[in-house]
Design a protein around this motif. Sequence first.
Motif, short mmCIF file in Angstrom:
data_model
loop_
_atom_site.label_atom_id
_atom_site.label_comp_id
_atom_site.label_asym_id
_atom_site.label_seq_id
_atom_site.Cartn_x
_atom_site.Cartn_y
_atom_site.Cartn_z
N HIS A 75 0.67 -1.21 0.05
CA HIS A 75 -0.02 0.00 0.24
C HIS A 75 0.91 1.17 0.08
N GLU A 76 1.73 1.14 0.82
CA GLU A 76 2.69 2.52 0.95
C GLU A 76 3.50 2.63 -0.24
N GLU A 77 4.07 1.78 -0.82
CA GLU A 77 4.70 1.64 -2.32
C GLU A 77 3.59 2.28 -3.62
N PHE A 78 2.43 1.67 -3.53
CA PHE A 78 1.40 2.26 -4.32
C PHE A 78 1.18 3.72 -4.10
N ILE A 98 -6.10 5.03 -4.32
CA ILE A 98 -6.43 3.96 -3.44
C ILE A 98 -7.73 4.41 -2.89
N GLN A 99 -8.81 3.41 -2.99
CA GLN A 99 -10.27 3.92 -2.61
C GLN A 99 -10.38 3.60 -1.09
N ARG A 100 -9.60 2.46 -0.84
CA ARG A 100 -9.89 2.20 0.61
C ARG A 100 -8.73 1.54 1.25
N PRO A 101 -7.93 2.42 2.27
CA PRO A 101 -6.61 2.14 2.86
C PRO A 101 -6.66 0.69 3.53
N PRO A 102 -5.51 -0.05 4.03
CA PRO A 102 -5.52 -1.17 4.56
C PRO A 102 -6.44 -1.01 6.15
N ARG A 111 -6.44 -8.56 6.46
CA ARG A 111 -6.21 -7.24 6.33
C ARG A 111 -6.04 -6.87 4.83
N GLU A 112 -6.92 -5.83 4.15
CA GLU A 112 -6.86 -5.69 2.87
C GLU A 112 -7.02 -4.11 2.45
N PHE A 113 -6.64 -3.86 1.22
CA PHE A 113 -7.14 -2.54 0.80
C PHE A 113 -7.32 -2.49 -0.71
N LEU A 114 -8.08 -1.44 -1.18
CA LEU A 114 -8.58 -1.27 -2.50
C LEU A 114 -7.98 -0.35 -3.17
#
Length: 78
Positions: free
Chosen positions: A32-35, A42-46, A54-57
């Motif tokens: 997530h940090e790299e992206f 990022i629509q939804r953070p981790p 644990r997920e992100f979108l």
Amino acid sequence: MLGHCPDAALPSATGDHSYFGYLHRDDVDALHEEFAQRGALIQRPPADQKHAIREFLVITPDGHRLMIGQKLAVERGS
């Protein structure tokens, strides 16, 4: 590589059907940090989910949604 189909309906117009994949990753926070540093949408953070993931979108520029998740350790007996 992201596809480009200028004559097709945008994935964002399909609502929940715009998901095209779910990736499992060992360290979603690092990815997530790299992206985020590279300007990804990022629509939804981790976040930890009830289903022990644990997920992100992330969303592609044309609207495809990709969920990226990591299994969380589940404590036995709780």
